[in-house]
Design an enzyme around this catalytic site. Sequence first.
Site, PDB file in Angstrom:
ATOM      1  N   PHE A   1       0.857  -1.187   0.000  1.00 20.64           N
ATOM      2  CA  PHE A   1       0.000   0.000   0.000  1.00 20.64           C
ATOM      3  C   PHE A   1       0.888   1.229   0.000  1.00 20.64           C
ATOM      4  O   PHE A   1       1.674   1.431   0.936  1.00 20.64           O
ATOM      5  CB  PHE A   1      -0.849  -0.057   1.274  1.00 20.64           C
ATOM      6  CG  PHE A   1      -1.857   1.024   1.489  1.00 20.64           C
ATOM      7  CD1 PHE A   1      -3.070   1.031   0.803  1.00 20.64           C
ATOM      8  CD2 PHE A   1      -1.637   2.018   2.447  1.00 20.64           C
ATOM      9  CE1 PHE A   1      -4.034   2.000   1.068  1.00 20.64           C
ATOM     10  CE2 PHE A   1      -2.595   2.986   2.709  1.00 20.64           C
ATOM     11  CZ  PHE A   1      -3.799   2.983   2.019  1.00 20.64           C
TER      12      PHE A   1
ATOM     13  N   GLU B   1      -0.023   3.194  10.279  1.00 22.74           N
ATOM     14  CA  GLU B   1      -1.467   3.245  10.009  1.00 22.74           C
ATOM     15  C   GLU B   1      -2.140   4.373  10.805  1.00 22.74           C
ATOM     16  O   GLU B   1      -3.264   4.243  11.275  1.00 22.74           O
ATOM     17  CB  GLU B   1      -2.123   1.868  10.194  1.00 22.74           C
ATOM     18  CG  GLU B   1      -1.549   0.869   9.190  1.00 22.74           C
ATOM     19  CD  GLU B   1      -2.413  -0.337   8.891  1.00 22.74           C
ATOM     20  OE1 GLU B   1      -3.637  -0.276   9.062  1.00 22.74           O
ATOM     21  OE2 GLU B   1      -1.841  -1.354   8.434  1.00 22.74           O
TER      22      GLU B   1
ATOM     23  N   ILE C   1      10.206  -5.451  34.785  1.00 19.20           N
ATOM     24  CA  ILE C   1      10.097  -6.677  35.587  1.00 19.20           C
ATOM     25  C   ILE C   1      11.293  -7.591  35.317  1.00 19.20           C
ATOM     26  O   ILE C   1      11.842  -8.207  36.231  1.00 19.20           O
ATOM     27  CB  ILE C   1       8.749  -7.393  35.297  1.00 19.20           C
ATOM     28  CG1 ILE C   1       7.595  -6.548  35.872  1.00 19.20           C
ATOM     29  CG2 ILE C   1       8.731  -8.817  35.872  1.00 19.20           C
ATOM     30  CD1 ILE C   1       6.202  -6.998  35.450  1.00 19.20           C
TER      31      ILE C   1
ATOM     32  N   LEU D   1       0.887   4.984   0.124  1.00 17.01           N
ATOM     33  CA  LEU D   1       0.211   6.262   0.377  1.00 17.01           C
ATOM     34  C   LEU D   1       1.241   7.334   0.784  1.00 17.01           C
ATOM     35  O   LEU D   1       1.317   8.400   0.185  1.00 17.01           O
ATOM     36  CB  LEU D   1      -0.834   6.065   1.489  1.00 17.01           C
ATOM     37  CG  LEU D   1      -1.571   7.311   1.990  1.00 17.01           C
ATOM     38  CD1 LEU D   1      -2.482   7.880   0.907  1.00 17.01           C
ATOM     39  CD2 LEU D   1      -2.419   6.987   3.233  1.00 17.01           C
ATOM     40  N   THR D   2       2.056   6.995   1.787  1.00 17.57           N
ATOM     41  CA  THR D   2       2.977   7.972   2.372  1.00 17.57           C
ATOM     42  C   THR D   2       4.064   8.400   1.384  1.00 17.57           C
ATOM     43  O   THR D   2       4.525   7.604   0.571  1.00 17.57           O
ATOM     44  CB  THR D   2       3.620   7.349   3.633  1.00 17.57           C
ATOM     45  OG1 THR D   2       2.570   6.990   4.526  1.00 17.57           O
ATOM     46  CG2 THR D   2       4.572   8.303   4.322  1.00 17.57           C
TER      47      THR D   2
ATOM     48  N   GLY E   1      14.151  -6.541  34.662  1.00 16.27           N
ATOM     49  CA  GLY E   1      15.327  -5.889  35.247  1.00 16.27           C
ATOM     50  C   GLY E   1      16.493  -5.880  34.269  1.00 16.27           C
ATOM     51  O   GLY E   1      16.310  -5.649  33.066  1.00 16.27           O
TER      52      GLY E   1
ATOM     53  N   THR F   1      -0.587   7.838  13.329  1.00 19.27           N
ATOM     54  CA  THR F   1       0.013   8.022  14.657  1.00 19.27           C
ATOM     55  C   THR F   1      -1.083   8.151  15.721  1.00 19.27           C
ATOM     56  O   THR F   1      -2.257   8.389  15.398  1.00 19.27           O
ATOM     57  CB  THR F   1       0.844   9.328  14.685  1.00 19.27           C
ATOM     58  OG1 THR F   1      -0.060  10.413  14.381  1.00 19.27           O
ATOM     59  CG2 THR F   1       1.977   9.315  13.673  1.00 19.27           C
TER      60      THR F   1
HETATM   61  N1  COS Z   1     -13.988   6.771   5.339  1.00 19.52           N
HETATM   62  C1  COS Z   1     -14.520   7.280   4.204  1.00 19.52           C
HETATM   63  N2  COS Z   1     -14.274   8.549   3.797  1.00 19.52           N
HETATM   64  C2  COS Z   1     -13.487   9.315   4.577  1.00 19.52           C
HETATM   65  C3  COS Z   1     -12.908   8.840   5.772  1.00 19.52           C
HETATM   66  C4  COS Z   1     -13.200   7.517   6.159  1.00 19.52           C
HETATM   67  N3  COS Z   1     -12.685   7.004   7.280  1.00 19.52           N
HETATM   68  N4  COS Z   1     -12.169   9.822   6.323  1.00 19.52           N
HETATM   69  C5  COS Z   1     -12.274  10.884   5.516  1.00 19.52           C
HETATM   70  N5  COS Z   1     -13.070  10.575   4.448  1.00 19.52           N
HETATM   71  C6  COS Z   1     -13.478  11.457   3.353  1.00 19.52           C
HETATM   72  C7  COS Z   1     -14.159  12.690   3.913  1.00 19.52           C
HETATM   73  O1  COS Z   1     -15.541  12.453   4.098  1.00 19.52           O
HETATM   74  C8  COS Z   1     -13.891  13.721   2.836  1.00 19.52           C
HETATM   75  O2  COS Z   1     -14.781  13.540   1.759  1.00 19.52           O
HETATM   76  P1  COS Z   1     -15.837  14.713   1.357  1.00 19.52           P
HETATM   77  O3  COS Z   1     -14.987  15.889   1.018  1.00 19.52           O
HETATM   78  O4  COS Z   1     -16.571  14.150   0.188  1.00 19.52           O
HETATM   79  O5  COS Z   1     -16.668  14.926   2.556  1.00 19.52           O
HETATM   80  C9  COS Z   1     -12.515  13.337   2.336  1.00 19.52           C
HETATM   81  O6  COS Z   1     -12.331  11.959   2.664  1.00 19.52           O
HETATM   82  C10 COS Z   1     -11.414  14.153   2.980  1.00 19.52           C
HETATM   83  O7  COS Z   1     -11.497  13.982   4.358  1.00 19.52           O
HETATM   84  P2  COS Z   1     -10.926  15.033   5.387  1.00 19.52           P
HETATM   85  O8  COS Z   1     -11.362  16.409   5.000  1.00 19.52           O
HETATM   86  O9  COS Z   1     -11.256  14.574   6.751  1.00 19.52           O
HETATM   87  O10 COS Z   1      -9.334  14.903   5.103  1.00 19.52           O
HETATM   88  P3  COS Z   1      -8.140  15.617   5.846  1.00 19.52           P
HETATM   89  O11 COS Z   1      -7.118  15.902   4.823  1.00 19.52           O
HETATM   90  O12 COS Z   1      -8.612  16.754   6.676  1.00 19.52           O
HETATM   91  O13 COS Z   1      -7.510  14.561   6.900  1.00 19.52           O
HETATM   92  C11 COS Z   1      -6.853  12.544   8.011  1.00 19.52           C
HETATM   93  C12 COS Z   1      -7.835  13.295   7.079  1.00 19.52           C
HETATM   94  C13 COS Z   1      -5.912  13.442   8.785  1.00 19.52           C
HETATM   95  C14 COS Z   1      -7.734  11.806   8.996  1.00 19.52           C
HETATM   96  C15 COS Z   1      -6.088  11.610   7.084  1.00 19.52           C
HETATM   97  O14 COS Z   1      -5.211  12.338   6.250  1.00 19.52           O
HETATM   98  C16 COS Z   1      -5.319  10.531   7.798  1.00 19.52           C
HETATM   99  O15 COS Z   1      -5.877   9.522   8.228  1.00 19.52           O
HETATM  100  N6  COS Z   1      -3.990  10.712   7.931  1.00 19.52           N
HETATM  101  C17 COS Z   1      -3.134   9.671   8.424  1.00 19.52           C
HETATM  102  C18 COS Z   1      -2.676   8.835   7.291  1.00 19.52           C
HETATM  103  C19 COS Z   1      -2.152   7.537   7.767  1.00 19.52           C
HETATM  104  O16 COS Z   1      -2.755   6.844   8.569  1.00 19.52           O
HETATM  105  N7  COS Z   1      -1.000   7.167   7.259  1.00 19.52           N
HETATM  106  C20 COS Z   1      -0.402   5.949   7.655  1.00 19.52           C
HETATM  107  C21 COS Z   1       0.371   5.410   6.541  1.00 19.52           C
HETATM  108  S1  COS Z   1      -0.483   4.304   5.607  1.00 19.52           S
HETATM  109  S2  COS Z   1       0.090   2.615   6.459  1.00 19.52           S
END
Ligand code: COS
Length: 383
Positions: A122, A364, A338, A124-125, A340, A366
Amino acid sequence: MIRDQEILNILLDTIERFVRERLIPLEQEVAESDQIPESIVTEMKALGLFGLSIPEEYGGMGLSMEEEVLATMVIGHTSPAFRSLFATNNGIGSQGIVMDGTSEQKAHYLPQLASGDLIGSFALTEPDSGSDAASLRTQAVRDGNHYILNGTKRYITNAPEAGIFTVMARTDADKKGADGISAFIVERGTAGLTVGSIDKKMGQKGAHTADVIFDNCRVPVSQLIGGREGIGFKTAMKVLDKGRINIAALCVGVSERMLDDALHYALERKQFGKPIADFQLIQAMLADSKAELYAARSMVIDAARRRDAGQDVGTEAACAKLFASEACGRIADRAVQIFGGAGYLAEYGIERFYRDVRLFRIFEGTSQIQQLVIARNMIRAAS
Ligand code: COS
């Protein structure tokens, strides 16, 4: 939801035996070699561990969330590096396809993921986009029947082993936030995709992460998950909601192991003429750990049941991940205490767990991101 308690018990017993007889004896070796032996990977495949959560119609076991967390807890009784290899196939490496893939994408990839013939990963980051996932910069520009991907992904679990990557990339450069993001399935071997060298980490030796670099990587349009642009961020968030319940379950499993090791050590180790378990200050550490573990376990099972019932569990998943991972850190710390002096030595193994579990409060999402998700959902519901 447990569909058939008897069948589930057989599965959990089989995993428990595999963990006890095959994995625990190899923990030290894997930590030193940074490699899981091929024979163990073959056994994992034969046990079906790569397909626990993939639907039965695609060759997996199709476990419900409650069944899956119970399995994860048992798997957590050994070094988390073992689970890491097959966890992406059950979680973040496959769920984007399970949840939002087209029927062709599901039929093509899920059976190979379920068998373990293909490892999923996956992506994403990025170097400049971690907690703020919606700010990711990897571009996917449409060019005829292809998208051209450019960008770098960072800390990608199982990237060195992966056969496919779920890649979140920006298809709409004008939209800076979440709705400009799409998700793609990119196969290893696609020209323009390279995997960096294996990262050197604090712990979890045997589990590998690396950069994944896209340099004019041409990906067929058919690889766009769900065949639709702009839904990739939501796919990623849904995948993470499920993933966070599983990480919380892993925290419970590893905490059970550490507490069990600490209890047995306290019963054997004598000071002042008696086992240290007789001393109330040791008992306080054991009792606090047991109580926190019970709370974490109850939260995980409740969140899993709610998800099985079809509820939106964004808040519960974040609560479970936050509490279980933080509790796991405290339990690891008490276990070392524990033990030590022995707790600080590699040969007793507890210092390895202490390092391994540090990741749980980071990946996943912080602990701070879990807090943010919980509070946001509370405020949204109240306003
Ligand atoms: N399920 C479905 N949709 C979701 C959702 C969820 N759990 N969380 C957010 N969304 C949707 C929102 O509804 C929004 O859609 P609409 O604009 O249509 O309403 C869209 O996604 C954007 O959401 P939001 O505005 O909340 O996004 P942000 O950028 O403000 O932030 C966080 C969201 C911070 C929660 C997110 O970026 C996040 O989880 N960051 C951490 C990432 C992570 O866990 N990385 C780990 C590495 S991967 S192993």
